[in-house]
Design an enzyme around this catalytic site. Structure first.
Site, PDB file in Angstrom:
ATOM      1  N   ARG A 177      -7.102   3.069  28.855  1.00 14.84           N
ATOM      2  CA  ARG A 177      -6.764   1.694  29.229  1.00 14.84           C
ATOM      3  C   ARG A 177      -5.761   1.726  30.381  1.00 14.84           C
ATOM      4  NH1 ARG A 177      -6.228  -2.018  23.790  1.00 14.84           N
ATOM      5  NH2 ARG A 177      -7.982  -1.104  22.650  1.00 14.84           N
ATOM      6  N   ARG A 195     -14.748  -8.987  15.590  1.00 15.18           N
ATOM      7  CA  ARG A 195     -14.976  -9.299  17.011  1.00 15.18           C
ATOM      8  C   ARG A 195     -15.520  -8.057  17.717  1.00 15.18           C
ATOM      9  NH1 ARG A 195      -9.625  -7.756  16.318  1.00 15.18           N
ATOM     10  NH2 ARG A 195      -9.118  -5.895  17.511  1.00 15.18           N
ATOM     11  N   GLU A 245       0.844  -1.203   0.000  1.00 14.71           N
ATOM     12  CA  GLU A 245       0.000   0.000   0.000  1.00 14.71           C
ATOM     13  C   GLU A 245       0.875   1.247   0.000  1.00 14.71           C
ATOM     14  OE1 GLU A 245      -3.861  -1.535   2.669  1.00 14.71           O
ATOM     15  OE2 GLU A 245      -2.413  -0.171   3.547  1.00 14.71           O
ATOM     16  N   LYS A 246       0.348   2.301  -0.530  1.00 19.51           N
ATOM     17  CA  LYS A 246       0.962   3.621  -0.359  1.00 19.51           C
ATOM     18  C   LYS A 246       1.000   3.884   1.147  1.00 19.51           C
ATOM     19  CE  LYS A 246       1.979   7.923  -1.763  1.00 19.51           C
ATOM     20  NZ  LYS A 246       3.211   8.121  -2.554  1.00 19.51           N
ATOM     21  N   GLU A 294      -8.694  -2.398   7.355  1.00 20.49           N
ATOM     22  CA  GLU A 294      -8.954  -3.744   7.882  1.00 20.49           C
ATOM     23  C   GLU A 294     -10.361  -3.801   8.440  1.00 20.49           C
ATOM     24  OE1 GLU A 294      -6.088  -4.906  10.914  1.00 20.49           O
ATOM     25  OE2 GLU A 294      -4.417  -4.310   9.644  1.00 20.49           O
TER      26      GLU A 294
END
Ligand code: MV4
Length: 451
Positions: free
Chosen positions: A338, A292, A200-201, A288
């Site tokens: 987190r 889930r 990918e670029k 992507e």
């Protein structure tokens, strides 16, 4: 609806799912490893089955033991949470074969999206914008380089089996193409046993924006807006927020519609996340799809008022989505920090051990998803995330203020944590102004080292 669900996970997400089951009147079955016999999920579930030793491969990753636990307890569905077996198509397939419902998409969809080159190819076919690059996987280093030369440097070479930053290399110049390609490919071969690659670029300093979607078994798909997950360190997200300050209502609609189109193109079902990179010119590109429930799902729940775990369970049972896109409104602002058992001043080294003192903040708009309790010993065996501190308020500024108050109130003694690091990030001018991208934390750490 299911009478009994087995939760094939541990930690805060197992607790989160047990709570959703209880609220829905569904019996819950925990599975636990020997080292997790006193873990909160083990204690909180209606039933708990020990499935083996601490090492995940002998317990939380052992499909046979988990399926046996479902079968002896009479659980008719399994929620995999995230990590462990959640994106293992063999597990989903094994459950399909023994008529236990996998709470998630089909094994076929997991396979299709798990192969990132294949996912990219499917999305191109569906007319979804992707970063310029190879159509799917490349057949040789020569072909890959030809594509790189055509699209121009820098490029990024990625492993088809990768994701989360493994098996990828940035290539700044054609001189180093072969060496970077083969390093990434070797890494992929070793890590995944699959050396197929795509190109990918390389988008410099993008924002990482992901859209939550829900799809039922009747062809109905909705999106629940975006999460800005640009604050990451070594491909681990640190702070996530919804909505993104970088996105206008119009762009949200366009990206949301694209996410829905992507899901529909593959006849996706259950909860999923479509990940995009957003560049400086507000161009977005699919990279992507995660099949889930994700760690950061609570920020979406806070701004939409929709319980994603309950929706997953309802969808898996075959119920049609009750929600229409026009019912889904994003209001207010949510931030998640987190909390990890780690020491930022020692290179973020893990810090397992016993929690000697604990005070959890509370109040209006403060949520803590965690499996920790005073006296609990965090084992060294699993990942270091011990809690998610989530706040909700009317706007971003108030939410940042609330998160700082909540962090100020949080006391965890006996182990090292990243809460002071989180506080410093929240206090940074660029963060406050929403001027951050995926390079922020690294620059932040480098500046701190200089100071
Ligand atoms: C990219 C990218 C720039 N351009 N793809 C990182 C994790 C994975 N989900 C995708 N990732 C990236 N993909 C293109 N075409 C930038 C990242 C990226 C990154 C890459 C290398 C080193 C650190 C990074 C941090 C954040 C995002």
């Amino acid at each position: 609806m299911f009478d009994k669900i087995l939760i094939a996970n541990r930690g805060e997400i197992a607790v989160r799912i047990i709570r959703a089951c209880r609220e829905m009147g569904i019996q819950s079955v925990a599975v636990y490893s020997e080292i997790d016999k006193d873990a909160l999920h083990t204690q909180l579930a209606d039933e708990a089955v020990c499935i083996g030793p601490a090492q995940a491969r002998d317990s939380y990753l052992d499909m046979k033991r988990i399926i046996s636990a479902a079968s002896v307890t009479g659980a008719t569905a399994i929620h995999p949470g995230f990590g462990f077996l959640s994106e293992n198509s063999k597990f989903a397939k094994a459950l399909e074969e023994c008529h236990i419902t996998f709470i998630g998409p089909t094994s076929e969809m997991i396979d299709k999206m798990g192969n990132k080159a294949e996912a990219r190819r499917s999305m191109i076919e569906a007319g979804i914008p992707v970063v310029p690059g190879s159509e799917g996987k490349v057949s040789s280093v020569e072909q890959a380089k030809e594509i790189a030369n055509k699209i121009g440097y820098p490029v990024i070479v990625k492993a088809s089996a990768g994701g989360g930053g493994r098996g990828m290399r940035i290539v700044m110049h054609s001189d180093e193409f072969e060496s970077q390609f083969s390093t990434a490919q070797m890494e992929a071969k070793n890590a995944f046993g699959d050396n197929s690659m795509y190109v990918e670029k390389y988008i410099q300093n993008p924002k990482h924006i992901e859209f939550q979607i829900l799809a039922d078994h009747h062809g109905h798909v909705v999106h629940l807006g975006e999460r800005d997950c640009s604050l990451q360190r070594r491909h681990q997200k640190v702070i996530e927020e919804a909505p993104s300050k970088a996105i206008t209502k119009k762009l949200r609609q366009k990206m949301g519609e694209t996410a829905i189109k992507a899901a529909k193109a593959i006849e996706y079902r259950n909860a999923g996340t479509v990940e995009f990179l957003l560049d400086k010119d507000q161009q977005f590109y699919f990279i992507e799809m995660n099949t889930r429930i994700q760690v950061e799902h609570p920020v979406t729940e806070m701004v939409t008022g929709i319980d994603l775990i309950k929706e997953q369970i309802k969808i898996a049972s075959g119920k049609p989505l009750f929600l229409k896109q026009s019912d889904i409104e994003i209001s207010g602002h949510a931030i998640e920090c987190r909390i990890n058992a780690e020491n930022p001043s020692k290179g973020f080294a893990p810090s397992p051990g016993t929690i000697e003192q604990l005070h959890i903040p509370g109040g209006n708009g403060i949520r803590v998803d965690s499996a920790m309790y005073q006296g609990y010993t965090i084992p060294p065996t699993y990942d270091s995330m011990i809690a998610k501190l989530i706040v909700y308020d009317k706007d971003r500024k108030s939410a940042i203020g609330k998160m700082k108050s909540a962090i100020g109130e949080l006391i965890i003694q006996g182990i090292d944590t990243n809460i002071d690091f989180q506080y410093d990030l929240l206090n940074h001018k660029a963060f406050i102004e929403g001027r951050y991208d995926t390079s922020f934390i690294e620059s932040f750490l480098n500046n701190q080292l200089k100071a």
